[in-house]
Write a protein that holds these residues in place. Structure first.
Motif, PDB file in Angstrom:
ATOM      1  N   VAL A 154       0.978  -1.098   0.014  1.00 48.64           N
ATOM      2  CA  VAL A 154       0.025  -0.169   0.007  1.00 48.64           C
ATOM      3  C   VAL A 154       0.834   1.098  -0.152  1.00 48.64           C
ATOM      4  O   VAL A 154       1.775   1.296   1.005  1.00 48.64           O
ATOM      5  CB  VAL A 154      -1.017  -0.037   1.202  1.00 48.64           C
ATOM      6  N   ILE A 155       0.750   2.015  -0.995  1.00 53.16           N
ATOM      7  CA  ILE A 155       1.492   3.083  -1.136  1.00 53.16           C
ATOM      8  C   ILE A 155       0.851   4.469  -0.785  1.00 53.16           C
ATOM      9  O   ILE A 155      -0.387   4.674  -1.182  1.00 53.16           O
ATOM     10  CB  ILE A 155       1.907   3.503  -2.506  1.00 53.16           C
ATOM     11  N   ILE A 156       1.254   5.298   0.195  1.00 52.24           N
ATOM     12  CA  ILE A 156       0.506   6.423   0.679  1.00 52.24           C
ATOM     13  C   ILE A 156       1.171   7.461   0.030  1.00 52.24           C
ATOM     14  O   ILE A 156       2.258   7.675   0.284  1.00 52.24           O
ATOM     15  CB  ILE A 156       0.642   6.462   2.486  1.00 52.24           C
ATOM     16  N   GLY A 157       0.369   8.269  -0.538  1.00 51.20           N
ATOM     17  CA  GLY A 157       0.783   9.175  -1.686  1.00 51.20           C
ATOM     18  C   GLY A 157       0.738   9.136  -3.212  1.00 51.20           C
ATOM     19  O   GLY A 157       1.844   8.280  -3.425  1.00 51.20           O
ATOM     20  N   GLY A 158       0.166  10.015  -3.772  1.00 48.69           N
ATOM     21  CA  GLY A 158      -0.104   9.721  -5.266  1.00 48.69           C
ATOM     22  C   GLY A 158       0.892  10.777  -5.939  1.00 48.69           C
ATOM     23  O   GLY A 158       0.245  11.455  -6.964  1.00 48.69           O
ATOM     24  N   GLY A 159       2.001  11.038  -5.610  1.00 50.56           N
ATOM     25  CA  GLY A 159       2.691  12.137  -6.290  1.00 50.56           C
ATOM     26  C   GLY A 159       3.716  11.376  -7.081  1.00 50.56           C
ATOM     27  O   GLY A 159       3.621   9.951  -7.262  1.00 50.56           O
ATOM     28  N   VAL A 165       7.060   4.473  -7.419  1.00 48.58           N
ATOM     29  CA  VAL A 165       7.334   3.104  -6.999  1.00 48.58           C
ATOM     30  C   VAL A 165       6.377   2.079  -7.115  1.00 48.58           C
ATOM     31  O   VAL A 165       6.414   0.843  -7.351  1.00 48.58           O
ATOM     32  CB  VAL A 165       7.285   3.448  -5.337  1.00 48.58           C
ATOM     33  N   ALA A 166       4.706   2.624  -7.325  1.00 44.00           N
ATOM     34  CA  ALA A 166       3.842   1.690  -7.684  1.00 44.00           C
ATOM     35  C   ALA A 166       4.152   1.142  -8.839  1.00 44.00           C
ATOM     36  O   ALA A 166       3.972  -0.213  -9.097  1.00 44.00           O
ATOM     37  CB  ALA A 166       2.611   2.661  -7.851  1.00 44.00           C
ATOM     38  N   ALA A 167       4.870   1.717 -10.107  1.00 45.65           N
ATOM     39  CA  ALA A 167       5.140   1.069 -11.446  1.00 45.65           C
ATOM     40  C   ALA A 167       6.161   0.042 -11.054  1.00 45.65           C
ATOM     41  O   ALA A 167       6.248  -0.889 -11.653  1.00 45.65           O
ATOM     42  CB  ALA A 167       5.456   2.092 -12.393  1.00 45.65           C
ATOM     43  N   SER A 168       7.143   0.343 -10.353  1.00 43.88           N
ATOM     44  CA  SER A 168       8.221  -0.613 -10.143  1.00 43.88           C
ATOM     45  C   SER A 168       7.993  -1.782  -9.339  1.00 43.88           C
ATOM     46  O   SER A 168       8.098  -2.890  -9.680  1.00 43.88           O
ATOM     47  CB  SER A 168       9.315   0.048  -9.562  1.00 43.88           C
ATOM     48  N   LEU A 169       7.020  -1.726  -8.366  1.00 37.61           N
ATOM     49  CA  LEU A 169       6.608  -2.873  -7.468  1.00 37.61           C
ATOM     50  C   LEU A 169       5.622  -3.725  -8.224  1.00 37.61           C
ATOM     51  O   LEU A 169       5.601  -4.941  -8.281  1.00 37.61           O
ATOM     52  CB  LEU A 169       5.918  -2.390  -6.224  1.00 37.61           C
ATOM     53  N   ARG A 170       5.055  -3.063  -9.388  1.00 35.94           N
ATOM     54  CA  ARG A 170       4.138  -4.019 -10.069  1.00 35.94           C
ATOM     55  C   ARG A 170       4.825  -4.847 -11.078  1.00 35.94           C
ATOM     56  O   ARG A 170       4.881  -5.865 -11.097  1.00 35.94           O
ATOM     57  CB  ARG A 170       3.047  -3.116 -11.092  1.00 35.94           C
ATOM     58  N   VAL A 177      -1.608  -0.980  -4.053  1.00 33.20           N
ATOM     59  CA  VAL A 177      -2.733  -0.071  -3.926  1.00 33.20           C
ATOM     60  C   VAL A 177      -1.993   1.380  -3.788  1.00 33.20           C
ATOM     61  O   VAL A 177      -1.205   1.425  -2.917  1.00 33.20           O
ATOM     62  CB  VAL A 177      -3.688  -0.344  -2.509  1.00 33.20           C
ATOM     63  N   VAL A 178      -2.603   2.390  -4.365  1.00 29.56           N
ATOM     64  CA  VAL A 178      -2.141   3.855  -3.920  1.00 29.56           C
ATOM     65  C   VAL A 178      -3.087   4.564  -3.346  1.00 29.56           C
ATOM     66  O   VAL A 178      -4.342   4.752  -3.787  1.00 29.56           O
ATOM     67  CB  VAL A 178      -1.719   4.319  -5.377  1.00 29.56           C
ATOM     68  N   LEU A 179      -2.752   4.966  -2.435  1.00 26.48           N
ATOM     69  CA  LEU A 179      -3.737   5.912  -1.481  1.00 26.48           C
ATOM     70  C   LEU A 179      -3.398   7.366  -1.815  1.00 26.48           C
ATOM     71  O   LEU A 179      -2.362   7.809  -1.480  1.00 26.48           O
ATOM     72  CB  LEU A 179      -3.782   5.689  -0.298  1.00 26.48           C
ATOM     73  N   GLU A 180      -4.256   8.380  -2.507  1.00 27.17           N
ATOM     74  CA  GLU A 180      -3.990   9.666  -2.575  1.00 27.17           C
ATOM     75  C   GLU A 180      -5.135  10.387  -1.886  1.00 27.17           C
ATOM     76  O   GLU A 180      -6.184  10.276  -2.063  1.00 27.17           O
ATOM     77  CB  GLU A 180      -4.252  10.022  -3.951  1.00 27.17           C
ATOM     78  N   ALA A 181      -4.773  11.197  -0.955  1.00 33.98           N
ATOM     79  CA  ALA A 181      -5.790  12.160  -0.307  1.00 33.98           C
ATOM     80  C   ALA A 181      -6.604  12.927  -0.913  1.00 33.98           C
ATOM     81  O   ALA A 181      -7.688  13.158  -0.634  1.00 33.98           O
ATOM     82  CB  ALA A 181      -4.920  12.738   0.876  1.00 33.98           C
ATOM     83  N   ALA A 182      -5.948  13.543  -1.946  1.00 34.05           N
ATOM     84  CA  ALA A 182      -6.598  14.730  -2.847  1.00 34.05           C
ATOM     85  C   ALA A 182      -7.628  13.968  -3.785  1.00 34.05           C
ATOM     86  O   ALA A 182      -7.572  12.860  -3.964  1.00 34.05           O
ATOM     87  CB  ALA A 182      -5.531  15.403  -3.509  1.00 34.05           C
ATOM     88  N   PRO A 183      -8.524  14.883  -4.490  1.00 33.11           N
ATOM     89  CA  PRO A 183      -9.430  14.125  -5.277  1.00 33.11           C
ATOM     90  C   PRO A 183      -8.881  13.580  -6.654  1.00 33.11           C
ATOM     91  O   PRO A 183      -9.408  12.933  -7.371  1.00 33.11           O
ATOM     92  CB  PRO A 183     -10.305  15.205  -5.770  1.00 33.11           C
ATOM     93  N   ARG A 184      -7.347  13.913  -6.989  1.00 37.90           N
ATOM     94  CA  ARG A 184      -6.796  13.328  -8.041  1.00 37.90           C
ATOM     95  C   ARG A 184      -5.494  13.214  -7.945  1.00 37.90           C
ATOM     96  O   ARG A 184      -4.931  13.938  -7.019  1.00 37.90           O
ATOM     97  CB  ARG A 184      -7.068  14.297  -9.415  1.00 37.90           C
ATOM     98  N   LEU A 185      -4.521  12.415  -8.533  1.00 42.27           N
ATOM     99  CA  LEU A 185      -3.276  12.168  -8.502  1.00 42.27           C
ATOM    100  C   LEU A 185      -2.674  13.568  -8.939  1.00 42.27           C
ATOM    101  O   LEU A 185      -2.935  14.294  -9.654  1.00 42.27           O
ATOM    102  CB  LEU A 185      -2.683  11.045  -9.440  1.00 42.27           C
ATOM    103  N   LEU A 186      -1.367  13.636  -8.353  1.00 41.45           N
ATOM    104  CA  LEU A 186      -0.523  14.704  -8.822  1.00 41.45           C
ATOM    105  C   LEU A 186      -1.277  16.163  -8.964  1.00 41.45           C
ATOM    106  O   LEU A 186      -0.929  16.930  -9.546  1.00 41.45           O
ATOM    107  CB  LEU A 186       0.069  14.479 -10.255  1.00 41.45           C
ATOM    108  N   ALA A 187      -1.872  16.201  -7.844  1.00 43.49           N
ATOM    109  CA  ALA A 187      -3.003  17.270  -7.778  1.00 43.49           C
ATOM    110  C   ALA A 187      -2.309  18.748  -7.823  1.00 43.49           C
ATOM    111  O   ALA A 187      -2.807  19.575  -8.292  1.00 43.49           O
ATOM    112  CB  ALA A 187      -3.739  17.173  -6.663  1.00 43.49           C
ATOM    113  N   ARG A 188      -1.048  18.792  -7.149  1.00 42.98           N
ATOM    114  CA  ARG A 188      -0.342  19.993  -6.799  1.00 42.98           C
ATOM    115  C   ARG A 188       0.490  20.303  -8.092  1.00 42.98           C
ATOM    116  O   ARG A 188       0.836  21.445  -8.238  1.00 42.98           O
ATOM    117  CB  ARG A 188       0.627  19.754  -5.704  1.00 42.98           C
ATOM    118  N   ALA A 243       5.538   5.352   1.988  1.00 41.60           N
ATOM    119  CA  ALA A 243       4.980   6.370   2.153  1.00 41.60           C
ATOM    120  C   ALA A 243       5.847   7.513   1.097  1.00 41.60           C
ATOM    121  O   ALA A 243       6.962   7.507   1.478  1.00 41.60           O
ATOM    122  CB  ALA A 243       4.991   7.022   3.674  1.00 41.60           C
ATOM    123  N   GLY A 244       4.974   8.034   0.315  1.00 40.64           N
ATOM    124  CA  GLY A 244       5.678   9.174  -0.360  1.00 40.64           C
ATOM    125  C   GLY A 244       4.849  10.528  -0.346  1.00 40.64           C
ATOM    126  O   GLY A 244       4.189  10.824  -1.010  1.00 40.64           O
TER     127      GLY A 244
END
Lengths: 415, 106
Positions: A154-159, A165-170, A177-188, A243-244
């Protein structure tokens, strides 16, 4: 052989990451005649960071190709390297550092290139075995020890870090699983079409992407991670949690020495801090960047930024004329996708799409008024390449021609 | 060992000795050759290792990939002999290779 209790150099660089090493190299290329001391708090010879979330993590890049330079460079080259040593205090009046082994270092000029530390999870369970960060070689090695096929990450942070890391671990066969707190990835850092593209890309590669997902706690069994609990109450099984969630710049020692800091060490456009004969560059430096459109200072975390700072400061220290800063840019590799971004989008008032975001190659331009200030390029390297000059010039863009990928980007400029 | 020469923008020729399998970029940065930065570490993402392949070596260095050709759009003073030298991998066939770096307009 007795270690000298005190050292001295004309230029002392604290931090052997990209900024510090590129400064050593740039000084050498200028033929700088003074002595240079590079201090690293890690035992390893200086290494490159981008592969830690990319090739090194997925096993396509070997340990012995991570080194920034070969070992001969450090024994015979232009700088003296101290490894595994931390700076504990700076005395700017006497121009001296204190090291954690008790030695003192006297400097002509000090360059603080100390980067930052991964922000740690502020939630219960963050100290369980199986929780990892991604900043150092040791972090990557720790993940690799437990990253076996079919384990659940489980990766916390969709930056960028989380997604790389998600791509590499796949590719290593883990469930991700990627958990992003904002409504979309790379939001900032990007606009909605780019966020949507990356969500689809990761889902197509078997990642379970959750947005609006806030990790509230990590649960463990016998001290080892077993699940992540969301604010919604949902419990997601996990064998490892990565965590990222950002970088905290290393500025405490500088602040203690009386240097002005504010989310990083404050520097002017020549990288001077508020302390005489003290500079700061790289991830830790908050600087007056002429390419920022919405704020007086920015702190940019990227390789090109670190290199740019080093290039400009080296010219100054070597007594040469410093080049004007290049437009900031950045790249991220996830799966086979080439993502490159130029410029800083903060301050844009319009976004234009070029090509088809539902496809596999497109670009998004960010305009302030009619001028292009930033561009995201997904598998469209010619657009990335041409946009650098256009953004530097503040080129005014014709929206219809920009949107048409059959028209070269440089031909979309209004006369 | 493979011997190569890199002529920098001042006209100075640097004779370097590397191992087969190393890239020209790696060899250059390990010797602080001016004009070659290699900031992305050979990922074809930065365009800061731009060189010209001197005749007659283009026949042996071969053609750039489409990814490299795309990235070459980033560089200043592009020529037909332009290459990103992180993609030039040393081999016995390249023993004696000579490249030059573009003039520095900064």
């Amino acid at each position: 052989m007795q270690q000298s209790a005190s050292l001295q150099a004309d230029v002392v660089i604290v931090g052997a990451g990209h900024a510090g090493v590129q400064l050593v190299a740039a000084l050498a290329k200028h033929g700088y005649a003074g002595s240079v001391l590079l201090i690293s708090d890690e035992a390893a010879y200086p290494y490159e960071r981008p592969p830690l979330s990319k090739g090194y993590l997925k096993g396509s890049e070997a340990r012995d190709s991570l080194g920034f330079r070969d070992e001969r460079y450090w024994s015979e080259g232009p700088a003296t390297l101290l490894r595994g040593v931390q700076v504990t205090a700076i005395d700017p009046a006497d121009r001296r550092l204190v090291l954690d082994d008790g030695r003192r270092v006297t400097y002509g000029d000090l360059v603080w290139a100390a980067g930052g530390r991964a922000r740690t999870l502020p939630i219960p369970g963050a100290d369980l075995d199986g929780v990892f960060y991604v900043r150092s070689l040791a972090d990557a090695d720790a993940i690799l020890q437990v990253a076996a096929p079919d384990r659940r990450a489980v990766i916390i942070g969709g930056g960028y870090i989380g997604l790389e890391v998600a791509a590499s671990l796949r590719s290593l066969g883990l469930g991700v699983v990627v958990l992003e707190a904002a409504p979309r990835l790379l939001a900032r850092v990007t606009a909605a079409p780019v966020s949507a593209y990356f969500k689809r890309l990761h889902e197509d590669n078997g990642v379970d992407v959750r947005v609006d997902a806030v990790a509230q706690a990590i649960e463990g069994v016998e001290g080892v991670v077993s699940a992540v609990v969301l604010a919604s109450g949902e419990r997601i099984a996990a064998d490892l949690v990565i965590a990222g969630i950002g970088l905290v710049p290393c500025a405490d020692i500088m602040a203690a020495a009386g240097c002005a800091v504010d989310d990083g060490v404050l520097v002017d456009d020549a990288f001077r801090t508020s302390l005489p004969h003290v500079f700061a560059i790289g991830d830790c430096a908050r600087w007056t960047c002429g390419h920022a459109h919405a704020s007086d200072t920015v702190r940019i975390e990227s390789i090109p930024n670190a290199t740019e700072h080093a290039t400009i400061l080296a010219a100054t220290l070597a007594g040469a004329s410093a080049p004007a800063p290049a437009v900031p840019w950045f790249w991220s590799d996830q799966y086979d996708v080439k993502f490159k971004t130029v410029g800083l989008l903060s301050g844009h008032d319009r976004m234009l799409v070029r090509g088809h975001p539902d496809g596999n190659a497109f670009a998004v331009g960010y305009l302030k008024g009619e001028r292009l200030i930033a561009l995201d390029a997904i598998n469209s390297t010619p657009d990335f390449a041409q946009s650098k000059a256009l953004i530097a010039q503040g080129a005014r863009i014709d929206p219809a021609r920009f949107a048409d990928p059959a028209v070269k980007l440089r031909d979309a400029v209004m006369a | 060992m493979v011997q190569i020469n890199i002529i920098d923008s001042t006209g100075k020729s640097h004779a370097l000795s590397g191992n087969a399998g190393q890239s020209v970029m790696e060899l250059a940065v390990n010797h602080d050759i001016p004009g070659i930065v290699g900031e992305c570490g050979g990922d074809l993402s930065c365009g800061t290792c731009h060189v010209y392949v001197e005749a007659p070596w283009e026949a042996t260095t071969g053609e750039a990939s489409s990814d490299e050709t795309d990235m070459l759009e980033v560089v200043d003073h592009l020529r037909p002999s332009s290459r990103l030298c992180c993609q030039l991998i040393l081999s016995d066939a390249l023993d004696g290779l000579t490249v030059s770096t573009p003039r520095d307009d900064a």
